[in-house]
Every structure is written in structure tokens, then in C-alpha cells.
Design a protein around this motif. Structure first.
Motif, PDB file in Angstrom:
ATOM      1  N   ASP A 121       0.212   5.024  12.534  1.00  0.00           N
ATOM      2  CA  ASP A 121       1.041   4.425  13.129  1.00  0.00           C
ATOM      3  C   ASP A 121       2.398   5.165  13.525  1.00  0.00           C
ATOM      4  O   ASP A 121       2.600   5.996  12.865  1.00  0.00           O
ATOM      5  N   TYR A 159     -10.493  -2.898   7.518  1.00  0.00           N
ATOM      6  CA  TYR A 159      -9.474  -3.849   7.303  1.00  0.00           C
ATOM      7  C   TYR A 159     -10.034  -5.192   7.030  1.00  0.00           C
ATOM      8  O   TYR A 159     -10.413  -6.101   7.959  1.00  0.00           O
ATOM      9  N   THR A 162      -8.500  -7.714   9.284  1.00  0.00           N
ATOM     10  CA  THR A 162      -8.290  -7.483  10.396  1.00  0.00           C
ATOM     11  C   THR A 162      -7.007  -6.698  10.918  1.00  0.00           C
ATOM     12  O   THR A 162      -5.983  -6.995  10.332  1.00  0.00           O
ATOM     13  N   HIS A 163      -7.144  -5.688  11.511  1.00  0.00           N
ATOM     14  CA  HIS A 163      -6.151  -4.758  11.710  1.00  0.00           C
ATOM     15  C   HIS A 163      -5.156  -5.421  12.662  1.00  0.00           C
ATOM     16  O   HIS A 163      -5.532  -6.164  13.698  1.00  0.00           O
ATOM     17  N   ASP A 165      -3.404  -4.721  15.338  1.00  0.00           N
ATOM     18  CA  ASP A 165      -3.555  -4.234  16.790  1.00  0.00           C
ATOM     19  C   ASP A 165      -4.877  -4.719  17.198  1.00  0.00           C
ATOM     20  O   ASP A 165      -5.013  -4.631  18.342  1.00  0.00           O
ATOM     21  N   ASP A 172     -12.188  -5.363  15.714  1.00  0.00           N
ATOM     22  CA  ASP A 172     -11.967  -4.569  14.450  1.00  0.00           C
ATOM     23  C   ASP A 172     -13.126  -3.851  13.956  1.00  0.00           C
ATOM     24  O   ASP A 172     -13.180  -2.810  13.715  1.00  0.00           O
ATOM     25  N   SER A 189     -11.126   0.264   2.243  1.00  0.00           N
ATOM     26  CA  SER A 189     -10.644  -0.983   2.790  1.00  0.00           C
ATOM     27  C   SER A 189      -9.260  -0.843   2.302  1.00  0.00           C
ATOM     28  O   SER A 189      -8.782  -0.261   1.427  1.00  0.00           O
ATOM     29  N   GLN A 190      -8.356  -1.351   3.292  1.00  0.00           N
ATOM     30  CA  GLN A 190      -7.007  -1.730   2.889  1.00  0.00           C
ATOM     31  C   GLN A 190      -6.896  -2.851   1.960  1.00  0.00           C
ATOM     32  O   GLN A 190      -8.040  -3.466   1.476  1.00  0.00           O
ATOM     33  N   CYS A 234      -0.485  -3.859   7.666  1.00  0.00           N
ATOM     34  CA  CYS A 234      -1.832  -3.658   7.812  1.00  0.00           C
ATOM     35  C   CYS A 234      -2.700  -5.056   7.953  1.00  0.00           C
ATOM     36  O   CYS A 234      -3.917  -4.817   7.882  1.00  0.00           O
ATOM     37  N   GLY A 235      -1.972  -6.000   8.004  1.00  0.00           N
ATOM     38  CA  GLY A 235      -2.436  -7.303   8.349  1.00  0.00           C
ATOM     39  C   GLY A 235      -2.952  -7.976   7.002  1.00  0.00           C
ATOM     40  O   GLY A 235      -3.832  -8.925   7.254  1.00  0.00           O
TER      41      GLY A 235
END
Length: 306
Positions: A121, A159, A162-163, A165, A172, A189-190, A234-235
Motif C-alpha cells: 500500500d 483476504y 475481501t481486500h 480495493d 478478490d 490470510s489477513q 485490510c478490510g
């Protein structure tokens, strides 16, 4: 074959953590230190976690490549002074393809064989990612470029929620598949706070034709405000009940630690009941919480890898 229904009954009918055989694999993430004192803290945490025989440890890369040299130095020291595999994070931010290739070559020469490849980012929170004019425009492109440099083992990000962006969850997932098809061997994973969130994502990934392992990223939370800041980038969703759990504990750090370990350990136990046996811990350069959670999951120390 794992009997998940039996596992689920066991998780509900007995003490959550009784009799677990410790049949899990773990990995730990650190960030590069900004000072000599922080380097001592990181090294102390690493030494405490090494007896758990992690599959690998990783070192992050600051926004905009701001910690490039410190990341390299930290990873190089881990490789030099321990026998644990060390992974270096690498992003697409503010670097040409030639510069990225040079960094990758330096990593390989230093003994790094595993890279966590990320788009990254922009340095400013909320700022849109803008590719370097001569750089990689996506993590998938970065993965392909790294594979041209050397036969790195490559992990990429996933993610579950979901990211930010991404246009939609399917887009995604499509991006995750592109990264894996480009040469990555697994995804990390996040963080998330509901086992069902991870299971739904894992099922959706399988339906999209993704067969590579997806390691759940576990963040033990002691500071909800800090976690919300991470989550916004990061959603990930922070459940409302978490505020209540930490209410009134600002001046009680030991109690916050106990609550944080309990919450994260219960999440890991639910993931274990659903068949998960690999866990990736975001340590924030502290060992206590990750070590406690691993202990509850039945993992016991072996001879330190040093």
C-alpha cells in the motif's frame, strides 16, 4: 480421514483444550526493529518462540518500502544465527522492476529462500496504490518476476473479508488465484475474528479452483483501537463485543493479555475443530500471547532451533 463432526462434538462437550495432541504447525510474523532496544525485544521474542519449532518466521516490509534495509538486516541475522527458515516480505511499492530484482538477488545471496510477495500500500493511510512507472503493477506480476530471479518459495496474501480495493469477493478470489497461478505456493490470510469467516472463505476459494494451502492469520488483540486501525487497511471487521471485553482494562496490561490470549485461543480451537492444522501468528514482536495460544493447542517446546 479427519472426522470433523466428532471434532466439533469434542470441542463443545469437553474442556476446549483438553487432550489436544499438538499436531499443529505454526509460523510467526515480526516487524523490523526501529531501534537497538526494539531489536533486543524482537530477538528475545524470537528466542522464546524458537523451541516451538516454527515452520518459518517472516519479517514485514514497511509502507512504501520504508523498512527495506532493516527488513533485510533482520532476516539475514535470523538466517545467520538460527536454523529456522526466514521469509522476507517484498512489495511493489516505489520500486522499479530492476530495483526489485536487485533486492531479490540480495535476499537469495543472503540465504533467503522464502518471500512473502505483496502488492503493498502507499505510504499514506487511505491513499490509492499507484504502480511505479517501471515497476510491478500487482502481486501476481511480482510473483512471476521473483520466479524469474530464483526458485523462491513464495507466499501471498489472502483476504477472508475481501481486500478494500477489490470490486467484489469474487474479484478478490480471482486475484488470489492469479497470484498462485503465477508461482506462489501458499497464501497467508489477513486476520479475522470469526472461524466461520475463514471457513466460508476457504470453501469459496476451493470452489474457485484454488487448491494451495491457505494459512489463517491470527492476531491476538490487546489494543482494540490499534486493531481497528489495522483492520481498516485490510478490510477486516472488529466485532462489537470485543470493545466490551477490554472495557476498563486500560491500566491493567496483565489482564488485557489474559483476555487477548483467551479470545485468540478460542478462535484457534474452533479453527482446529474445522480441520485447520496450520496457524500463522502476527506477533507484533511479542512472544507471550502466541506462545500461550500454541500451548493451549497442545504444542510443546522442542530443542531450540539455534
Amino acid at each position: 480421514m479427519l472426522d470433523q463432526s466428532s471434532e466439533a462434538r469434542t470441542a463443545h462437550d469437553t474442556s476446549l483444550f483438553s487432550g489436544l495432541p499438538g499436531d499443529i504447525a505454526v509460523s510467526f510474523e515480526f516487524f523490523p526493529p526501529k531501534s537497538a532496544r526494539m531489536e533486543e525485544q524482537l530477538w528475545a521474542a524470537l528466542q522464546e518462540l524458537l523451541p516451538l519449532h516454527p515452520q518459518f518466521v517472516s519479517v514485514t516490509y514497511g509502507a512504501g518500502g520504508s523498512t527495506r534495509e532493516r527488513t533485510h538486516a533482520t532476516v539475514a541475522r535470523i538466517i545467520r544465527e538460527t536454523s529456522v527458515p526466514a521469509a522476507a516480505h517484498l512489495t511493489c511499492v516505489d520500486a522499479s522492476k530492476a530495483e526489485t530484482r536487485a533486492i531479490a538477488e540480495q535476499y537469495w545471496e543472503a540465504g533467503v529462500r522464502h518471500i512473502v510477495a505483496l502488492r503493498g500500500d502507499a505510504g499514506q493511510p487511505g491513499a490509492a496504490f499507484v504502480p511505479h512507472p517501471d515497476g510491478y503493477a500487482s502481486a501476481a506480476e511480482l510473483v512471476a518476476g521473483l520466479k524469474e530471479v530464483a526458485d523462491f518459495r513464495i507466499s501471498v496474501a489472502a483476504y477472508p473479508e475481501t481486500h478494500p480495493d477489490a470490486d467484489c469477493p469474487q474479484a478478490d478470489l480471482d486475484n488470489l488465484k492469479r497470484k498462485l497461478d503465477a508461482g506462489a505456493s501458499q497464501a497467508i490470510s489477513q486476520f479475522f475474528f470469526s472461524a466461520d469467516t475463514f471457513f466460508r472463505f476457504r470453501d469459496a476459494a476451493a470452489a474457485a479452483g484454488i487448491t494451495a494451502p491457505i494459512l489463517p492469520g491470527i492476531l491476538p488483540v490487546t489494543n482494540v483501537a490499534q486493531a481497528r486501525k489495522f483492520a481498516g487497511a485490510c478490510g477486516a471487521a472488529i466485532p462489537e463485543w470485543m470493545d466490551g471485553l477490554f472495557e476498563g482494562l486500560d491500566e491493567r496490561p496483565a489482564t488485557r493479555q489474559l483476555v487477548a490470549a483467551t479470545v485468540a485461543a478460542e478462535l484457534c480451537r474452533r479453527l482446529y475443530a474445522g480441520g485447520v492444522r496450520d496457524f500463522h501468528f502476527y506477533t507484533l514482536n511479542r512472544a507471550e500471547l502466541a506462545y500461550a495460544i500454541c500451548h493451549l493447542l497442545g504444542l510443546r517446546p522442542k530443542e531450540a532451533s539455534q
